[in-house]
Write a protein that holds these residues in place. Structure first.
Motif, PDB file in Angstrom:
ATOM      1  N   HIS A   1      -2.539   6.969   7.286  1.00  0.00           N
ATOM      2  CA  HIS A   1      -1.567   6.247   7.513  1.00  0.00           C
ATOM      3  C   HIS A   1      -0.186   7.182   7.229  1.00  0.00           C
ATOM      4  O   HIS A   1       0.053   7.725   6.390  1.00  0.00           O
ATOM      5  CB  HIS A   1      -1.522   4.920   6.328  1.00  0.00           C
ATOM      6  CG  HIS A   1      -0.489   3.821   6.667  1.00  0.00           C
ATOM      7  ND1 HIS A   1       0.589   4.032   5.885  1.00  0.00           N
ATOM      8  CD2 HIS A   1      -0.465   2.939   7.657  1.00  0.00           C
ATOM      9  CE1 HIS A   1       1.340   2.849   6.450  1.00  0.00           C
ATOM     10  NE2 HIS A   1       0.674   2.256   7.279  1.00  0.00           N
TER      11      HIS A   1
ATOM     12  N   ASP B   1      -4.893  -3.376  -1.034  1.00  0.00           N
ATOM     13  CA  ASP B   1      -3.985  -4.248  -0.767  1.00  0.00           C
ATOM     14  C   ASP B   1      -4.552  -5.579  -0.827  1.00  0.00           C
ATOM     15  O   ASP B   1      -5.107  -6.009   0.213  1.00  0.00           O
ATOM     16  CB  ASP B   1      -3.480  -3.847   0.672  1.00  0.00           C
ATOM     17  CG  ASP B   1      -2.226  -3.017   0.373  1.00  0.00           C
ATOM     18  OD1 ASP B   1      -1.860  -2.303  -0.540  1.00  0.00           O
ATOM     19  OD2 ASP B   1      -1.590  -2.637   1.609  1.00  0.00           O
TER      20      ASP B   1
ATOM     21  N   HIS C   1      -2.609  -7.978  -0.172  1.00  0.00           N
ATOM     22  CA  HIS C   1      -1.846  -8.649   1.116  1.00  0.00           C
ATOM     23  C   HIS C   1      -2.712  -8.340   2.478  1.00  0.00           C
ATOM     24  O   HIS C   1      -1.953  -8.770   3.476  1.00  0.00           O
ATOM     25  CB  HIS C   1      -0.373  -8.541   1.026  1.00  0.00           C
ATOM     26  CG  HIS C   1       0.190  -7.244   1.267  1.00  0.00           C
ATOM     27  ND1 HIS C   1       1.410  -6.921   0.875  1.00  0.00           N
ATOM     28  CD2 HIS C   1      -0.509  -6.181   1.917  1.00  0.00           C
ATOM     29  CE1 HIS C   1       1.641  -5.629   1.123  1.00  0.00           C
ATOM     30  NE2 HIS C   1       0.588  -4.993   2.034  1.00  0.00           N
ATOM     31  N   LYS C   2      -3.707  -7.592   2.350  1.00  0.00           N
ATOM     32  CA  LYS C   2      -4.450  -7.544   3.541  1.00  0.00           C
ATOM     33  C   LYS C   2      -5.852  -8.390   3.553  1.00  0.00           C
ATOM     34  O   LYS C   2      -5.740  -9.423   3.654  1.00  0.00           O
ATOM     35  CB  LYS C   2      -4.781  -6.096   3.841  1.00  0.00           C
ATOM     36  CG  LYS C   2      -3.443  -5.308   4.340  1.00  0.00           C
ATOM     37  CD  LYS C   2      -3.599  -3.737   4.522  1.00  0.00           C
ATOM     38  CE  LYS C   2      -2.392  -3.202   5.183  1.00  0.00           C
ATOM     39  NZ  LYS C   2      -1.537  -2.673   4.014  1.00  0.00           N
TER      40      LYS C   2
ATOM     41  N   ASP D   1      -7.252   5.774  -0.324  1.00  0.00           N
ATOM     42  CA  ASP D   1      -6.451   4.960   0.275  1.00  0.00           C
ATOM     43  C   ASP D   1      -7.362   3.927   0.990  1.00  0.00           C
ATOM     44  O   ASP D   1      -7.753   3.787   2.122  1.00  0.00           O
ATOM     45  CB  ASP D   1      -5.748   5.433   1.348  1.00  0.00           C
ATOM     46  CG  ASP D   1      -4.678   4.624   1.939  1.00  0.00           C
ATOM     47  OD1 ASP D   1      -4.710   3.372   1.538  1.00  0.00           O
ATOM     48  OD2 ASP D   1      -3.703   4.961   2.667  1.00  0.00           O
TER      49      ASP D   1
ATOM     50  N   THR E   1      -6.202   2.689   9.315  1.00  0.00           N
ATOM     51  CA  THR E   1      -5.425   1.616   9.649  1.00  0.00           C
ATOM     52  C   THR E   1      -5.677   1.241  11.359  1.00  0.00           C
ATOM     53  O   THR E   1      -5.716   0.124  11.380  1.00  0.00           O
ATOM     54  CB  THR E   1      -3.743   2.143   9.799  1.00  0.00           C
ATOM     55  OG1 THR E   1      -3.625   2.875   8.164  1.00  0.00           O
ATOM     56  CG2 THR E   1      -2.674   1.154   9.864  1.00  0.00           C
TER      57      THR E   1
ATOM     58  N   GLY F   1       0.811  -1.260   0.301  1.00  0.00           N
ATOM     59  CA  GLY F   1       0.035  -0.040  -0.031  1.00  0.00           C
ATOM     60  C   GLY F   1       0.848   1.040  -0.120  1.00  0.00           C
ATOM     61  O   GLY F   1       0.445   2.162  -0.796  1.00  0.00           O
ATOM     62  N   THR F   2       1.947   1.350   0.754  1.00  0.00           N
ATOM     63  CA  THR F   2       2.891   2.461   0.845  1.00  0.00           C
ATOM     64  C   THR F   2       3.278   2.940  -0.798  1.00  0.00           C
ATOM     65  O   THR F   2       3.188   4.142  -1.056  1.00  0.00           O
ATOM     66  CB  THR F   2       4.134   2.107   1.513  1.00  0.00           C
ATOM     67  OG1 THR F   2       3.588   1.717   2.817  1.00  0.00           O
ATOM     68  CG2 THR F   2       5.046   3.387   1.434  1.00  0.00           C
TER      69      THR F   2
HETATM   70  C1  LIG Z   1      -4.717   2.781   5.180  1.00  0.00           C
HETATM   71  C2  LIG Z   1      -3.401   2.324   4.785  1.00  0.00           C
HETATM   72  N1  LIG Z   1      -2.754   2.784   3.853  1.00  0.00           N
HETATM   73  C3  LIG Z   1      -1.340   2.275   3.552  1.00  0.00           C
HETATM   74  C4  LIG Z   1      -1.018   1.351   4.442  1.00  0.00           C
HETATM   75  C5  LIG Z   1       0.549   0.918   3.931  1.00  0.00           C
HETATM   76  O1  LIG Z   1       0.391  -0.472   3.507  1.00  0.00           O
HETATM   77  P1  LIG Z   1       1.731  -1.306   3.217  1.00  0.00           P
HETATM   78  O2  LIG Z   1       1.993  -1.688   4.671  1.00  0.00           O
HETATM   79  O3  LIG Z   1       1.125  -2.598   2.450  1.00  0.00           O
HETATM   80  O4  LIG Z   1       2.614  -0.630   2.677  1.00  0.00           O
HETATM   81  C6  LIG Z   1      -1.484   0.691   5.096  1.00  0.00           C
HETATM   82  C7  LIG Z   1      -1.072  -0.230   6.067  1.00  0.00           C
HETATM   83  O5  LIG Z   1      -1.535  -0.865   6.829  1.00  0.00           O
HETATM   84  C8  LIG Z   1      -2.869   0.919   5.727  1.00  0.00           C
HETATM   85  O6  LIG Z   1      -3.576   0.810   6.693  1.00  0.00           O
END
Ligand SMILES: Cc1ncc(COP(=O)(O)O)c(C=O)c1O
Length: 645
Positions: A268, A402, A404-405, A350, A324, A158-159
């Protein structure tokens, strides 16, 4: 134990490895199938590793060393976090969907690199198909015959998806300014585009993303047919932010030095990284206060009015669909409505956490189900607001999701979906500043994925995992939605259990759910009875949390449950919330110097949290509540004993 009629039973390896027979058999079959493929590639060749080599001392030593290291590794891995188990309620991870897990393990043997189809002829196409599946789930059109046509692709997480969204937003937002500069420098003005002599930066920044992308196309077609096109295109290339860099670009357009990236206070921390990475700096982040951990239209509008008054242009507004820390969903529909009054900004959602929730809202054909149809089987979900926010995702300019979530695939799989794939042309590396492709090329050129996205080499195995999962469980209410329904229902069960828990805990502590959950994540706060100090409440919470935290030096088998924690700053709480939470905890939550309220955070992903762990416990959720009561009692007695001594 899960009943055999449980529709989700075939899809996970399971807490006890219940599906191991299938897993092993299928993996072995597919590994053998892979070796068969190797052997039959050019069977006439001499095998480069000769049979004799396999009996030599050095060879046997090599195998022994390899085995030894692998055993060391797997022995160490036994100290991993057992995120596959319903006793795990911590971070955003759970057991993995078996189809995707096998697909990923097996595809790794083929080692495709999804940077470009030359090295991944199959999995690049699977990745683009995954992108279409995700875009359809969000309600976006993927019809290549009309614009906008969405495109999604995978990222490492996600980042990076968020970074890329901001990178694209910057390209799109600043394009009209560069075009005006180029036209001024060359004296070549393209008719029929809203970039004219005398257009001000403010006017040009009010052009929305859709129109910017049409302008880009018109630049290309004008330059292809007009004799002055080459000169304009060359000037345009040198005027763009991609060429100049943000600092030099902002020297030409001083208001951009104070450009804002508007995010909710709950955003986040990857947004801070993204702002710093793009040269905007952390000072560009404008945090909108939230109510009940959600950003709404009124608060966004107030923030945008203030920025307008201050002469600060807005690069992008970020809505969060699944925060998050609290799992709360911003009112995306209201953010869209605000954009009609404050035109121009890029709207990114996001949805790294909540991105798969729309499966609950989609029928098999991709249509949006009405709220009553979605509600079946739930007690509270979805609120009218959540239904509307979900419907509105289709109109965001870009969305992070994501896999992977809540997609239940191994780590290394985020995704970015853009509503209009033409935006990728703005950052493409092949022929920068050419925003049109020959007819019929559109579909094929995106297979050179690495030229259009932030990352380069990347695992085709991740795309295979998502693809196979989405084929086995299509992204609609009746398939993938069943998995997420289980997760949301588990959350509802825990919420329903809270009133009873509050009473059970009453002799020792007060309990609060600071934010009503929107989906499948819930937080709890504790305060010892008769305590009025937030600091003491937090200290108690941290001691209690030490019974469910992860410690590298402590065997995981000694833990009954695992959770996660967070602290909500008081500044993120409105007056009413402070009053309500303060009342529930019987705490004075007014002191501005307090560090915030310490919370237990529960991510309720595991599909078997409602299964019974054994006699006397109807479910893991009940077992967890009983565990909490025991631990609270022990902690309270320990605190009393230590203060008495
Ligand atoms: C709302 C949100 N954005 C971005 C991210 C970042 O994702 P990643 O850890 O896969 O890079 C997260 C991770 O928990 C998240 O909850």
């Amino acid at each position: 134990m899960a009943s055999m009629t449980d529709p989700l039973a075939p899809y996970f390896l399971g807490a006890y490895g219940e599906n191991n027979d299938f897993f092993e058999k299928t993996l072995l079959e597919l590994v053998r199938d892979h070796v068969f493929w190797r052997r039959n590639f050019h069977p006439e060749d001499e095998p480069p590793i000769g049979t004799h080599d396999q009996y030599g001392r050095a060879y046997l030593d090599g195998l022994a060393r390899t085995r030894r290291e692998l055993h060391q590794l797997t022995a160490a891995l036994k100290r991993s976090v057992p995120s596959f188990h319903p006793r795990y309620l911590g971070h955003m991870v759970s057991d993995l969907l078996l189809p995707g897990l096998i697909a990923q393990l097996v595809t790794t043997l083929y080692n495709p690199n999804n940077i470009v189809e030359d090295v991944a002829p199959i999995t690049v196409q699977l990745e683009l198909e995954v992108g279409r599946q995700l875009a359809r789930m969000l309600g976006m059109s993927v019809d290549p015959g009309r614009e906008p046509c969405a495109l999604g692709h995978l990222t490492s997480g996600g980042t990076v998806a968020n970074d890329e969204a901001l990178w694209l937003a910057r390209s799109a937002r600043l394009l009209p300014l560069a075009l005006r500069d180029a036209s001024e420098a060359t004296g070549v003005w393209i008719p029929e585009v809203p970039v004219r002599p005398g257009s001000t930066d403010v006017e040009l920044l009010a052009i929305g993303a859709d129109e910017v992308l049409s302008v880009a196309r018109r630049v290309s077609s004008f330059c292809a047919r007009d004799p002055r096109g080459t000169e304009l295109l060359a000037a345009f290339g040198t005027c763009r932010v991609e060429e100049l860099g943000l600092a030099a670009f902002a020297d030409r357009h001083p208001s951009l030095k104070r450009m804002a990236l508007v995010v909710p206070a709950t955003a986040h921390y990857s947004w801070h990284k993204a702002a710093s990475l793009l040269g905007l700096g952390g000072a560009a982040l404008v945090e909108v206060p939230v109510r009940q951990a959600r950003m709404d239209g009124a608060r966004l509008e107030a923030a945008l009015s203030a920025l307008r008054g201050d002469g600060r242009p807005v690069l992008a507004v970020v809505g969060v669909y699944g925060t998050t820390e609290f799992g709360t969903l911003d009112s995306v529909h209201e953010l869209l409505a605000v954009r009609r009054r404050f035109p121009g900004f890029w709207l990114h959602v996001d949805a790294a956490w909540g991105g798969y929730l729309p499966t609950l809202f989609r029928d098999r054909q991709g249509g949006l189900l009405d709220r009553d149809a979605v509600r079946e089987g739930f007690r509270y979900f979805p609120s009218e607001r959540v239904h509307r926010a979900t419907a509105a995702l289709a109109e965001a300019d870009s969305v992070t999701v994501d896999p992977h979530k809540l997609g239940f695939v191994p780590f290394g799989a985020g995704a970015l979906v853009v509503r209009d794939r033409r935006v990728l042309d703005l950052v493409q590396q092949e022929a920068p500043y050419v925003f049109a492709s020959p007819p019929g090329e559109d579909e094929r050129r995106y297979r050179k994925l690495g030229r259009y996205i932030l990352e380069g080499s990347k695992p085709g195995a991740a795309a295979a995992a998502c693809y196979v999962n989405h084929r086995v469980l299509p992204l609609d209410h009746e398939h993938f939605g069943k998995l997420l329904a289980r997760s949301v229902q588990t959350c509802e069960r825990l919420v329903d259990r809270i009133a009873g828990l509050r009473e059970e805990l009453a002799p020792w502590v007060r309990l609060s759910i600071p934010f009503e959950p929107d989906c499948n994540l819930v937080c709890l706060a504790f305060n010892p009875k008769d305590n009025r100090s937030l600091r003491a409440a937090n200290a108690f919470g941290r001691r209690l949390f030490a019974t469910i935290d992860v410690r590298p030096d402590r065997p995981v088998q000694l833990r009954d449950f695992f959770g996660s924690c967070t602290t909500v700053p008081l500044a993120h709480l409105g007056v009413e919330e402070l009053a309500r939470i303060g009342d529930e905890l019987q705490l004075e939550l007014t002191r501005p110097d307090d560090d915030g309220v310490f919370l237990f955070r529960h991510t309720l992903m595991n599909p078997w949290l409602q299964a019974s762990p054994g006699p006397g416990e109807p479910s893991y959720i009940d077992a967890y509540c009983h565990f909490l009561v025991r631990q609270v009692k022990l902690q309270s007695e320990a605190t009393k004993a230590s203060s008495a001594s």
